[in-house]
Scaffold this active site. Structure first.
Site, PDB file in Angstrom:
ATOM      1  N   CYS A 173      41.256  40.721  32.383  1.00 44.57           N
ATOM      2  CA  CYS A 173      42.582  40.181  32.714  1.00 44.57           C
ATOM      3  C   CYS A 173      43.599  40.603  31.655  1.00 44.57           C
ATOM      4  CB  CYS A 173      42.569  38.653  32.715  1.00 44.57           C
ATOM      5  SG  CYS A 173      41.447  37.933  33.872  1.00 44.57           S
ATOM      6  N   ARG A 176      44.054  48.561  45.494  1.00 44.09           N
ATOM      7  CA  ARG A 176      45.120  47.788  44.856  1.00 44.09           C
ATOM      8  C   ARG A 176      45.429  46.548  45.673  1.00 44.09           C
ATOM      9  NH1 ARG A 176      49.031  48.991  41.701  1.00 44.09           N
ATOM     10  NH2 ARG A 176      48.808  46.752  41.679  1.00 44.09           N
ATOM     11  N   ARG A 197      34.291  35.288  39.416  1.00 43.00           N
ATOM     12  CA  ARG A 197      32.985  34.764  38.982  1.00 43.00           C
ATOM     13  C   ARG A 197      32.529  33.652  39.937  1.00 43.00           C
ATOM     14  NH1 ARG A 197      31.603  38.770  36.470  1.00 43.00           N
ATOM     15  NH2 ARG A 197      32.248  39.163  34.348  1.00 43.00           N
ATOM     16  N   ARG A 239      54.798  46.686  47.509  1.00 42.13           N
ATOM     17  CA  ARG A 239      54.406  47.957  48.118  1.00 42.13           C
ATOM     18  C   ARG A 239      54.640  47.886  49.616  1.00 42.13           C
ATOM     19  NH1 ARG A 239      51.344  51.703  45.298  1.00 42.13           N
ATOM     20  NH2 ARG A 239      51.812  52.918  47.148  1.00 42.13           N
ATOM     21  N   GLU A 274      51.184  40.777  32.020  1.00 41.54           N
ATOM     22  CA  GLU A 274      52.117  41.892  32.244  1.00 41.54           C
ATOM     23  C   GLU A 274      53.316  41.840  31.313  1.00 41.54           C
ATOM     24  OE1 GLU A 274      53.368  42.172  36.265  1.00 41.54           O
ATOM     25  OE2 GLU A 274      51.308  42.061  36.976  1.00 41.54           O
ATOM     26  N   TYR A 286      48.517  43.332  50.093  1.00 39.42           N
ATOM     27  CA  TYR A 286      49.652  42.665  49.425  1.00 39.42           C
ATOM     28  C   TYR A 286      49.988  41.421  50.225  1.00 39.42           C
ATOM     29  CZ  TYR A 286      49.876  46.619  46.416  1.00 39.42           C
ATOM     30  OH  TYR A 286      49.549  47.549  45.479  1.00 39.42           O
ATOM     31  N   ARG A 333      48.270  40.734  40.147  1.00 35.46           N
ATOM     32  CA  ARG A 333      47.938  42.051  40.705  1.00 35.46           C
ATOM     33  C   ARG A 333      46.487  42.369  40.397  1.00 35.46           C
ATOM     34  NH1 ARG A 333      53.252  42.190  38.994  1.00 35.46           N
ATOM     35  NH2 ARG A 333      54.724  43.444  40.177  1.00 35.46           N
TER      36      ARG A 333
END
Ligand code: DC
Length: 344
Positions: free
Chosen positions: A76, A5, A65, A118, A79, A110, A91
């Site tokens: 993609c 993540r 890419r 996080r 959100e 992060y 993210r």
């Protein structure tokens, strides 16, 4: 197969900024995982990118890419628009195939303001210090910011209040510095958070949270807060909490003494008139009668003590971001602080 993540905040909704940030995040993920030389591109199975609604100038996957990640599946999504969520944020979730590594070996990344998402995974704990005079709205704002940033809120004033409460209950004269300092040997303070993330103050194994908000305790707390031994004990406790957790901490000396290295420092101010009105409103909500002159006098005398005591008086840290909150809404103030967090 394991998953990694990551997240990063972006300066602006431009193709250049989005691609730069996505590339930075991917490079860090690649460098931190895999074997000694990092992740090989052919070990990446797929990467899902999500972007907050305020980022739509380009697909972040274009950065992958451009970096030569041509075999992996890239996808993609935009959100949902959660109120008060971290703005301009990308993210990533990457699935990778590194046979010799387990899921628990994965290093999640992060970056910039996204480390608030996080804090448990972030390498460095985040510290947001909010100082300011009584009634400036620090605790209301600190709660909003901590909820939006997903880190815990520490109300240090409650600790000084707890020392005052202990002495009031014991019948000690609060103005007797030696007696109050001696009482510290019999005081243990613990901070816990309930399931609504509200701070609970545990004084000698009892939850006294609801007993701390009286005028007598407020007055007493400002007096005991001028005693060096009291400050020493409580500052150590506050610093220990900030070592363990990412925090939003409010008080009078957080940016100057308790957490001088806090990444974000805020000095939250408001005019005396505004602070008196807010305090009256707060008391009225609790059904307590509040007279303008007596509230004014109580705030003025606390200001006088908190700003002019010898040890750790209320001061604006040189590197603190100053907010004069008269006429601003809670949301506006919280957003201004979240923007400062994003700049880290
Ligand atoms: O923020 P508050 O009103 O709950 O704080 C109670 C008193 O404690 C306040 O008058 C000043 C003192 N205090 C302090 O000296 N240093 C802190 N970090 C927090 C509070």
């Amino acid at each position: 197969m394991t998953s990694i993540r990551g997240a990063i905040t972006v300066e602006a909704n431009t193709s250049e900024a989005i691609l730069d940030a996505s590339k930075e995040l991917l490079c860090e993920i690649i460098a931190a995982n895999g074997s000694k030389n990092g992740l090989r591109l052919d070990q990446i199975i797929d990467i899902t990118f999500s972007a907050t609604k305020d980022l739509d100038a380009v697909y972040p996957a274009a950065a992958a890419r451009a970096m030569g990640i041509t075999e992996a599946g890239l996808f993609c999504v935009q959100e949902m628009d959660v109120s008060n969520s971290l703005p301009k944020c990308i993210r990533i979730m990457a699935h990778v195939d590194i046979p010799e590594k387990k899921q628990s070996d994965m290093v999640h990344i992060y970056l910039r303001g996204a480390d608030v998402l996080r804090p448990d995974l972030a390498k460095k704990k985040l510290a947001v210090a909010i100082d300011g005079p009584s009634g400036a709205g620090k605790s209301t704002i600190a709660k909003e910011v901590s909820a939006a940033a997903g880190i815990i809120y520490i109300d240090t004033g409650a600790m000084y209040r707890a020392v005052a409460l202990h002495n009031i209950i014991a019948g000690t004269d609060i103005k007797d510095k030696e007696a109050v300092e001696k009482s510290l040997n019999h005081i243990s303070i613990d901070i816990q958070h309930d399931d609504k993330k509200k701070q609970r103050l545990i004084l000698n194994n009892s939850d006294v949270t609801e007993d701390l908000r009286t005028q007598k305790v407020a007055e007493g707390s400002s007096i005991v807060a001028s005693y060096p031994a009291v400050r020493q004990k409580l500052v150590t406790l506050q610093q220990d909490l900030a070592k363990k957790y990412s925090v939003v901490m409010d008080g009078r000396d957080i940016g100057t003494v308790v957490l001088p290295h806090a990444q974000v420092k805020i000095y939250l101010d408001a005019s005396l008139k505004e602070r008196v009105h807010r305090r009256i409103h707060e008391l009225e909500l609790k059904g307590e009668p509040a007279e303008y002159d007596s509230v004014l006098q109580a705030i003025e005398s606390r200001d006088e003590r908190d700003m002019n005591r010898t040890h750790s008086p209320l001061l604006r840290a040189k590197d603190a971001h100053y907010i004069h909150s008269d006429g601003m809404t809670i949301n506006e103030i919280a957003n201004e602080i979240l923007k400062e967090i994003q700049k880290i």
